[in-house]
Motif scaffolding. Structure first.
Motif, PDB file in Angstrom:
ATOM      1  N   LEU A 193      46.339  75.274  34.841  1.00 31.20           N
ATOM      2  CA  LEU A 193      44.798  75.805  34.987  1.00 31.20           C
ATOM      3  C   LEU A 193      44.013  74.747  35.229  1.00 31.20           C
ATOM      4  CD1 LEU A 193      43.185  78.385  34.835  1.00 31.20           C
ATOM      5  CD2 LEU A 193      43.093  78.060  32.336  1.00 31.20           C
ATOM      6  N   LYS A 194      43.218  74.944  36.274  1.00 32.10           N
ATOM      7  CA  LYS A 194      42.314  73.830  36.426  1.00 32.10           C
ATOM      8  C   LYS A 194      40.860  74.315  36.307  1.00 32.10           C
ATOM      9  CE  LYS A 194      45.437  70.628  37.575  1.00 32.10           C
ATOM     10  NZ  LYS A 194      46.653  71.501  37.208  1.00 32.10           N
ATOM     11  N   ARG A 195      40.460  75.422  36.726  1.00 32.12           N
ATOM     12  CA  ARG A 195      39.085  76.043  36.541  1.00 32.12           C
ATOM     13  C   ARG A 195      39.067  77.434  35.915  1.00 32.12           C
ATOM     14  NH1 ARG A 195      34.552  72.689  38.627  1.00 32.12           N
ATOM     15  NH2 ARG A 195      35.335  70.926  39.404  1.00 32.12           N
ATOM     16  N   LEU A 196      38.190  77.809  35.027  1.00 29.43           N
ATOM     17  CA  LEU A 196      37.896  79.169  34.629  1.00 29.43           C
ATOM     18  C   LEU A 196      36.729  79.836  34.712  1.00 29.43           C
ATOM     19  CD1 LEU A 196      39.306  81.311  32.541  1.00 29.43           C
ATOM     20  CD2 LEU A 196      38.475  79.997  30.866  1.00 29.43           C
ATOM     21  N   ILE A 197      36.892  81.179  35.172  1.00 31.73           N
ATOM     22  CA  ILE A 197      35.770  81.762  35.419  1.00 31.73           C
ATOM     23  C   ILE A 197      35.538  83.167  34.447  1.00 31.73           C
ATOM     24  CG2 ILE A 197      34.104  83.065  36.909  1.00 31.73           C
ATOM     25  CD1 ILE A 197      35.142  81.445  39.168  1.00 31.73           C
ATOM     26  N   ILE A 198      34.941  83.212  33.459  1.00 33.89           N
ATOM     27  CA  ILE A 198      34.622  84.407  32.601  1.00 33.89           C
ATOM     28  C   ILE A 198      33.362  85.142  33.430  1.00 33.89           C
ATOM     29  CG2 ILE A 198      34.445  85.423  30.351  1.00 33.89           C
ATOM     30  CD1 ILE A 198      35.797  82.531  29.625  1.00 33.89           C
TER      31      ILE A 198
ATOM     32  N   ARG B 213      42.934  75.141  46.365  1.00 35.67           N
ATOM     33  CA  ARG B 213      43.861  75.694  45.133  1.00 35.67           C
ATOM     34  C   ARG B 213      43.402  77.295  45.191  1.00 35.67           C
ATOM     35  NH1 ARG B 213      40.850  73.412  41.584  1.00 35.67           N
ATOM     36  NH2 ARG B 213      42.108  71.393  41.601  1.00 35.67           N
ATOM     37  N   PRO B 214      44.408  78.115  44.688  1.00 36.86           N
ATOM     38  CA  PRO B 214      44.369  79.511  44.698  1.00 36.86           C
ATOM     39  C   PRO B 214      43.596  80.165  43.632  1.00 36.86           C
ATOM     40  CG  PRO B 214      46.572  79.043  44.054  1.00 36.86           C
ATOM     41  CD  PRO B 214      45.927  77.675  44.692  1.00 36.86           C
ATOM     42  N   LEU B 215      42.754  80.997  43.731  1.00 41.08           N
ATOM     43  CA  LEU B 215      42.034  81.959  42.675  1.00 41.08           C
ATOM     44  C   LEU B 215      42.819  83.087  42.269  1.00 41.08           C
ATOM     45  CD1 LEU B 215      39.511  81.995  40.819  1.00 41.08           C
ATOM     46  CD2 LEU B 215      38.541  83.330  42.641  1.00 41.08           C
ATOM     47  N   VAL B 216      43.184  83.411  40.955  1.00 45.21           N
ATOM     48  CA  VAL B 216      43.719  84.558  40.633  1.00 45.21           C
ATOM     49  C   VAL B 216      42.658  85.335  39.779  1.00 45.21           C
ATOM     50  CG1 VAL B 216      45.612  85.573  39.193  1.00 45.21           C
ATOM     51  CG2 VAL B 216      46.032  83.392  40.218  1.00 45.21           C
ATOM     52  N   ALA B 217      42.616  86.471  40.196  1.00 45.14           N
ATOM     53  CA  ALA B 217      41.725  87.448  39.562  1.00 45.14           C
ATOM     54  C   ALA B 217      42.174  88.333  38.720  1.00 45.14           C
ATOM     55  CB  ALA B 217      40.858  87.930  40.695  1.00 45.14           C
ATOM     56  N   LEU B 218      41.428  88.655  37.416  1.00 43.96           N
ATOM     57  CA  LEU B 218      42.179  89.693  36.622  1.00 43.96           C
ATOM     58  C   LEU B 218      41.014  90.807  36.445  1.00 43.96           C
ATOM     59  CD1 LEU B 218      43.293  87.198  33.728  1.00 43.96           C
ATOM     60  CD2 LEU B 218      44.482  87.848  35.740  1.00 43.96           C
ATOM     61  N   HIS B 219      41.333  91.856  36.879  1.00 43.80           N
ATOM     62  CA  HIS B 219      40.512  93.033  36.610  1.00 43.80           C
ATOM     63  C   HIS B 219      40.187  93.500  35.301  1.00 43.80           C
ATOM     64  CE1 HIS B 219      43.711  95.776  35.751  1.00 43.80           C
ATOM     65  NE2 HIS B 219      44.518  95.355  36.736  1.00 43.80           N
ATOM     66  N   GLY B 220      39.335  94.418  35.241  1.00 43.97           N
ATOM     67  CA  GLY B 220      38.819  94.751  34.090  1.00 43.97           C
ATOM     68  C   GLY B 220      39.843  96.055  33.512  1.00 43.97           C
ATOM     69  N   GLY B 221      39.080  96.640  32.474  1.00 44.65           N
ATOM     70  CA  GLY B 221      39.680  97.821  31.796  1.00 44.65           C
ATOM     71  C   GLY B 221      39.705  97.825  30.163  1.00 44.65           C
ATOM     72  N   PRO B 222      40.907  97.478  29.693  1.00 41.21           N
ATOM     73  CA  PRO B 222      41.944  97.272  30.465  1.00 41.21           C
ATOM     74  C   PRO B 222      42.491  98.879  30.724  1.00 41.21           C
ATOM     75  CG  PRO B 222      42.383  97.349  27.839  1.00 41.21           C
ATOM     76  CD  PRO B 222      40.644  97.509  28.205  1.00 41.21           C
ATOM     77  N   GLY B 223      43.235  98.535  31.933  1.00 38.66           N
ATOM     78  CA  GLY B 223      43.521 100.082  32.383  1.00 38.66           C
ATOM     79  C   GLY B 223      42.865 100.346  33.654  1.00 38.66           C
TER      80      GLY B 223
ATOM     81  N   ASN C 237      51.918  78.144  39.368  1.00 35.65           N
ATOM     82  CA  ASN C 237      51.554  78.044  37.830  1.00 35.65           C
ATOM     83  C   ASN C 237      51.319  76.746  37.445  1.00 35.65           C
ATOM     84  OD1 ASN C 237      54.509  77.476  38.470  1.00 35.65           O
ATOM     85  ND2 ASN C 237      55.121  78.128  36.437  1.00 35.65           N
ATOM     86  N   GLY C 238      51.485  75.755  38.384  1.00 35.71           N
ATOM     87  CA  GLY C 238      51.289  74.295  38.393  1.00 35.71           C
ATOM     88  C   GLY C 238      49.814  73.885  38.862  1.00 35.71           C
ATOM     89  N   ASP C 239      49.096  74.778  39.423  1.00 38.32           N
ATOM     90  CA  ASP C 239      47.834  74.510  40.126  1.00 38.32           C
ATOM     91  C   ASP C 239      47.244  75.743  40.410  1.00 38.32           C
ATOM     92  OD1 ASP C 239      46.055  72.744  41.030  1.00 38.32           O
ATOM     93  OD2 ASP C 239      46.656  72.626  42.902  1.00 38.32           O
ATOM     94  N   TYR C 240      46.364  76.286  39.771  1.00 39.03           N
ATOM     95  CA  TYR C 240      45.538  77.434  39.912  1.00 39.03           C
ATOM     96  C   TYR C 240      44.259  77.675  39.252  1.00 39.03           C
ATOM     97  CZ  TYR C 240      47.179  78.899  35.374  1.00 39.03           C
ATOM     98  OH  TYR C 240      47.526  79.003  34.114  1.00 39.03           O
ATOM     99  N   ASP C 241      43.368  78.430  39.705  1.00 39.49           N
ATOM    100  CA  ASP C 241      42.178  78.682  38.983  1.00 39.49           C
ATOM    101  C   ASP C 241      42.163  80.122  38.592  1.00 39.49           C
ATOM    102  OD1 ASP C 241      40.927  76.186  39.554  1.00 39.49           O
ATOM    103  OD2 ASP C 241      40.109  76.921  41.519  1.00 39.49           O
ATOM    104  N   LEU C 242      41.441  80.438  37.684  1.00 44.28           N
ATOM    105  CA  LEU C 242      41.472  81.816  37.199  1.00 44.28           C
ATOM    106  C   LEU C 242      39.947  82.397  36.931  1.00 44.28           C
ATOM    107  CD1 LEU C 242      43.681  83.763  35.999  1.00 44.28           C
ATOM    108  CD2 LEU C 242      43.168  83.055  33.836  1.00 44.28           C
ATOM    109  N   LEU C 243      39.863  83.599  37.493  1.00 44.09           N
ATOM    110  CA  LEU C 243      38.646  84.558  37.215  1.00 44.09           C
ATOM    111  C   LEU C 243      38.980  85.807  36.561  1.00 44.09           C
ATOM    112  CD1 LEU C 243      35.817  85.217  39.708  1.00 44.09           C
ATOM    113  CD2 LEU C 243      36.944  87.388  38.508  1.00 44.09           C
ATOM    114  N   GLY C 244      38.479  86.180  35.308  1.00 45.13           N
ATOM    115  CA  GLY C 244      38.576  87.539  34.866  1.00 45.13           C
ATOM    116  C   GLY C 244      37.105  88.196  34.517  1.00 45.13           C
TER     117      GLY C 244
END
Length: 301
Positions: free
Chosen positions: A131-136, A32-42, A105-112
């Motif tokens: 969304l299957k797993r979340l990393i904060i 499963r792919p992991l999508v990473a959200l960077h900080g900031g905002p900006g 969008n039907g199968d992903y993990d998310l890291l922010g």
């Protein structure tokens, strides 16, 4: 590794907008792919490139992208100070647009990380089915908690540094070199303790300096002096709606002190918390090997 752009419809932007992204690995793999959200905002994606180790070592596809307003995505400096334009909802819609474009969008993990974790939490409370797993990672549950924690950390600085910070904040001269030098003292203790800083982190910091539109509008001059539209932000009351397994990470010397993350642990039903003992705000760089192993165990067990 491949990169691309996806058109992002923002009717009130006044011009066409695009989101730049990078895929590290094969989205057709069994992982499963992991999508990473960077900080900031900006900020921008560069300082999260260490997450690519998840692909090299464990074949987990990793997706990085630059949020609107910075990095390789569309810049809108003409929107500086426009709090009605730069909203959490704008970036949530951008994330949804990217997930749809990539067909995951039907199968992903998310890291922010940092602001990215705030955004990820807001995404998760909407209970998206894919969304299957979340990393904060090193993120506050509310800006009130964040500001309180920064005040405590700031009090640990040399009194002379504290006086410089206060002097320029009261005078409205936070763009002065003296103030910026004092801010750097704070950052070297609580943002990243590595010396020198990794080139990827320097690249991200420079990206924000080159176009501070989003950062100044939503956050403020720096990590501890919050004057932007996010100063009243909170996700605390909605956290019990997060219905996926969640991992919390922070560093022992992190700007995101335990107090800022405690509501996540108290209110999210399926949650685990790992603190990196030798790290500040960038544990994924300061203790990279340990951090990647923690992520791998959470994502694959």
């Amino acid at each position: 590794m491949s990169s691309g752009e996806v058109e992002f419809s923002v009717p009130n932007a006044g011009k066409p907008c695009k989101t730049w992204y990078q895929v590290i690995g094969d989205l057709q793999s069994k992982s499963r792919p992991l999508v990473a959200l960077h900080g900031g905002p900006g900020a921008s994606h560069e300082y999260l490139i260490t997450l690519s180790t998840l692909n090299r070592s464990y074949d987990i596809p990793v997706i990085l992208y630059d949020q609107l307003g910075n990095g390789k995505s569309t810049h809108l400096p003409e929107k500086a100070g426009d709090v009605a334009f730069w909203t959490v909802d704008l970036f949530l819609r951008e994330l949804d647009n990217l997930l749809s474009h990539l067909g995951i969008n039907g199968d992903y993990d998310l890291l922010g990380h940092s602001w990215g974790g705030m955004l990820a939490a807001c995404h998760a409370v909407r209970q998206p089915s894919g969304l299957k797993r979340l990393i904060i990672a090193s993120s506050p549950a509310s800006m009130e908690l964040w500001v309180s924690a920064q005040s405590v950390l700031r009090s640990k600085l040399d009194p002379g540094i504290q006086d410089i910070l206060t002097k320029h904040e009261e005078a409205g001269t936070t763009e002065s070199k003296e103030y910026e030098d004092a801010v750097e003292v704070f950052y070297k203790r609580f943002l990243c303790t590595m010396d020198p800083w990794p080139e990827s982190l320097v690249a991200t910091m420079n990206s924000t300096k080159e176009d501070p539109t989003v950062y100044l509008t939503m956050n403020g001059p720096n990590e501890f002096y919050i004057t932007g539209s996010l100063r009243t932000w909170s996700v605390v009351r909605d956290l019990d709606r997060i219905n996926v397994p969640t991992l919390l990470t922070n560093g022992r010397f992190d700007e995101a002190q335990d107090s800022t993350m405690l509501p996540f642990f108290q209110r999210i039903p399926k949650v685990k918390w790992v603190t990196l003992e030798k790290s500040s705000h960038t544990a994924h760089q300061e203790e990279q090997e340990r951090y990647i192993e923690v992520l791998h165990q959470f994502l694959t067990v």
